[in-house]
Design a protein around this motif. Structure first.
Motif, PDB file in Angstrom:
ATOM      1  N   ALA A  72       0.851  -1.182   0.000  1.00  0.00           N
ATOM      2  CA  ALA A  72       0.000   0.000   0.000  1.00  0.00           C
ATOM      3  C   ALA A  72       0.892   1.239   0.000  1.00  0.00           C
ATOM      4  N   VAL A  73       0.565   2.208  -0.856  1.00  0.00           N
ATOM      5  CA  VAL A  73       1.376   3.409  -1.021  1.00  0.00           C
ATOM      6  C   VAL A  73       0.505   4.633  -0.793  1.00  0.00           C
ATOM      7  N   VAL A  74       0.932   5.516   0.098  1.00  0.00           N
ATOM      8  CA  VAL A  74       0.228   6.783   0.308  1.00  0.00           C
ATOM      9  C   VAL A  74       0.813   7.816  -0.650  1.00  0.00           C
ATOM     10  N   GLY A  75      -0.037   8.382  -1.493  1.00  0.00           N
ATOM     11  CA  GLY A  75       0.405   9.406  -2.439  1.00  0.00           C
ATOM     12  C   GLY A  75       0.302   8.927  -3.859  1.00  0.00           C
ATOM     13  N   GLY A  76      -0.310   9.744  -4.717  1.00  0.00           N
ATOM     14  CA  GLY A  76      -0.571   9.306  -6.085  1.00  0.00           C
ATOM     15  C   GLY A  76       0.169  10.065  -7.148  1.00  0.00           C
ATOM     16  N   GLU A  96      -9.367   6.840   5.250  1.00  0.00           N
ATOM     17  CA  GLU A  96      -8.855   6.382   3.957  1.00  0.00           C
ATOM     18  C   GLU A  96      -7.507   5.684   4.105  1.00  0.00           C
ATOM     19  N   VAL A  97      -6.611   6.247   4.911  1.00  0.00           N
ATOM     20  CA  VAL A  97      -5.296   5.625   5.093  1.00  0.00           C
ATOM     21  C   VAL A  97      -5.441   4.288   5.808  1.00  0.00           C
ATOM     22  N   THR A  98      -6.316   4.214   6.793  1.00  0.00           N
ATOM     23  CA  THR A  98      -6.536   2.957   7.505  1.00  0.00           C
ATOM     24  C   THR A  98      -7.087   1.897   6.566  1.00  0.00           C
ATOM     25  N   ALA A  99      -8.077   2.261   5.743  1.00  0.00           N
ATOM     26  CA  ALA A  99      -8.643   1.306   4.782  1.00  0.00           C
ATOM     27  C   ALA A  99      -7.599   0.882   3.757  1.00  0.00           C
ATOM     28  N   LEU A 100      -6.752   1.822   3.348  1.00  0.00           N
ATOM     29  CA  LEU A 100      -5.692   1.502   2.393  1.00  0.00           C
ATOM     30  C   LEU A 100      -4.799   0.397   2.936  1.00  0.00           C
ATOM     31  N   ALA A 101      -4.431   0.489   4.207  1.00  0.00           N
ATOM     32  CA  ALA A 101      -3.494  -0.465   4.801  1.00  0.00           C
ATOM     33  C   ALA A 101      -4.184  -1.717   5.318  1.00  0.00           C
ATOM     34  N   LEU A 102      -5.302  -1.540   6.015  1.00  0.00           N
ATOM     35  CA  LEU A 102      -5.945  -2.673   6.688  1.00  0.00           C
ATOM     36  C   LEU A 102      -6.963  -3.389   5.820  1.00  0.00           C
ATOM     37  N   GLY A 103      -7.346  -2.756   4.708  1.00  0.00           N
ATOM     38  CA  GLY A 103      -8.327  -3.375   3.839  1.00  0.00           C
ATOM     39  C   GLY A 103      -9.742  -3.140   4.328  1.00  0.00           C
ATOM     40  N   ARG A 117      -5.969  -7.004   3.369  1.00  0.00           N
ATOM     41  CA  ARG A 117      -4.980  -6.265   4.141  1.00  0.00           C
ATOM     42  C   ARG A 117      -3.652  -6.211   3.378  1.00  0.00           C
ATOM     43  N   ALA A 118      -2.990  -5.068   3.459  1.00  0.00           N
ATOM     44  CA  ALA A 118      -1.684  -4.927   2.814  1.00  0.00           C
ATOM     45  C   ALA A 118      -0.610  -5.635   3.622  1.00  0.00           C
ATOM     46  N   ASP A 119       0.470  -6.017   2.943  1.00  0.00           N
ATOM     47  CA  ASP A 119       1.616  -6.606   3.622  1.00  0.00           C
ATOM     48  C   ASP A 119       2.487  -5.537   4.264  1.00  0.00           C
ATOM     49  N   VAL A 169      -1.774   2.622  12.339  1.00  0.00           N
ATOM     50  CA  VAL A 169      -1.669   1.544  11.350  1.00  0.00           C
ATOM     51  C   VAL A 169      -0.695   0.475  11.833  1.00  0.00           C
ATOM     52  N   ALA A 170       0.452   0.902  12.353  1.00  0.00           N
ATOM     53  CA  ALA A 170       1.436  -0.057  12.858  1.00  0.00           C
ATOM     54  C   ALA A 170       0.880  -0.848  14.027  1.00  0.00           C
TER      55      ALA A 170
END
Length: 402
Positions: free
Chosen positions: A3-7, A53-60, A66-68, A85-86
């Motif tokens: 998962a990457v933050v920033g587009g 949004e960031v939580t959903a990005l990482a945790l699914g 869920r992201a690795d 997130v961590a």
């Protein structure tokens, strides 16, 4: 899955490296038309400051697994959110403690000073406006009549940086800081010979690889050109620069790519800035090194063995395309690609004055020729050249990500 933050363009340039490694990317993009969203299938829209949004990005969620690992293409993510997130079980790489030194220039200067890393003389300005003006004027007087004031957070590409001769030159910044705006720091104006950059990659196990030190040519506060390796750089100084970058990466327990921007001063190097992600000074590696910085970053955050950082040619020059007279840059491709040595990377951005729209890279054995061809290709993409054929050697065109 990463998962990457920033587009922006950095996330966009991770996509080919991820595809070659069989790695899936999920990228949080700022909105429709974002550079990475044009090439990454899984690209939800959202701001880096949006906790949901960031939580959903990482945790699914119900639709996404869920992201690795969670990583970044910029540093502008709330520090507390990264800890959340961590704590939820998704590794954040680089970690929040390391990333804070790239998010806040005052934190960076403190940590580097604690490590004994050579930096320009600096001071944090008080929040109180009167005290800040007095402290800044005293610093300027003690350092030759000029200094550099920076906002601690949010500045990049020359923004949030101003050369001053007195506190009146940043009166509005001082006023904003006193009202809980960005904190300010002042640094000596360094009489540097040139700017360099040392890029390293580190994985959680502690393994580190270092790319050749490059020269970074700035225009109007923005990187315009990178020459790899830095011409006529004393080998001992190059080693010193790489060791400084490795020291910082290790001391901060950083995972991923670290770019250290440096001033060369009187046979020594001073650290200017840090970037804990792929960086403009490393774009030359896409075609000029065995393993690109983007592939290296993905390997590092996934704790995979790191690739060779060795160059594939004696010289590689990368030139940024900063703004253009053309409405559509691809219109210039027939002329640009008539030179078989030129490699083009366009970012899919709307044309605006001074905006980073892409870059070109040329590799070969004759530096003046390589440099001229890269600059001419960038000029064509800016709509500034008559299209006369380029001469010189064939160059190195093999594209390798490692």
């Amino acid at each position: 899955m990463v998962a990457v933050v920033g587009g922006g363009q950095l996330a966009r340039m991770m996509a080919p490296a991820a595809a070659e490694l069989g790695v899936t990317l999920r990228v949080l993009v700022e909105g429709a038309g974002a550079a990475a969203g044009q090439v990454v299938v899984d690209a939800p829209h959202g701001a880096a400051s949006d906790a949901a949004e960031v939580t959903a990005l990482a945790l699914g969620d119900a639709q996404r697994r869920r992201a690795d690992v969670l990583t970044f293409e910029h540093e502008h993510v709330p520090h507390g959110l990264l800890h959340e997130v961590a704590d939820a079980g998704v590794p954040v790489r680089p970690g929040p403690h390391a990333l804070e030194a790239a998010q806040d220039k005052i934190v960076m200067r403190r940590r580097l000073t604690e490590l004994g890393v050579a930096c320009p003389a600096w001071a944090e300005l008080p929040r109180d406006a009167t005290a800040a003006r007095e402290a800044l004027d005293a610093f300027v007087a003690a350092h030759g009549g000029s200094a550099v004031v920076k906002t601690a957070r949010g500045g990049y590409d020359g923004k949030g940086v101003r050369v001053v001769g007195s506190s009146s030159d940043v009166a509005e910044w001082i006023a904003a800081a006193s009202l809980d705006g960005p904190a300010l720091l002042v640094e000596e104006k360094v009489p540097f010979v040139r700017e360099l950059a040392a890029v390293v990659a580190r994985r959680p196990s502690g393994d580190v690889v270092a790319y050749p030190v490059v020269e970074s040519v700035q225009r109007d506060g923005v990187c315009a050109e990178v020459v790899a390796p830095a011409p006529d750089l004393d080998p001992a100084l190059a080693t010193q620069a790489q060791q400084v970058a490795e020291q910082i990466a290790t001391a901060l327990d950083l995972t991923g790519v670290l770019a250290v921007e440096l001033f060369e001063v009187d046979g020594a190097v001073l650290v200017n800035e840090l970037a804990m992600r792929p960086h403009n000074s490393g774009h030359w590696t896409i075609t000029g090194a065995v393993t690109s910085q983007f592939a290296q970053h993905l390997r590092a955050v996934l704790d995979l063995p790191l690739g060779s950082p060795a160059p594939v040619a004696p010289w590689t020059v990368m030139v940024n395309v900063l703004g253009s007279r053309l409405t559509t840059l691809t219109d210039a491709l027939p002329q640009v690609l008539a030179d078989p040595a030129v490699q083009v990377n366009l970012y899919g951005k709307e044309v605006r004055p001074g905006r980073k729209l892409g870059h070109v890279t040329v590799s070969g054995s004759d530096l003046p020729d390589v440099r001229a061809r890269a600059n001419r290709a960038a000029a064509l993409l800016r709509g500034e050249d008559d299209g006369a054929p380029a001469g010189g050697e064939e160059g190195t065109t093999t594209r390798r990500h490692g």
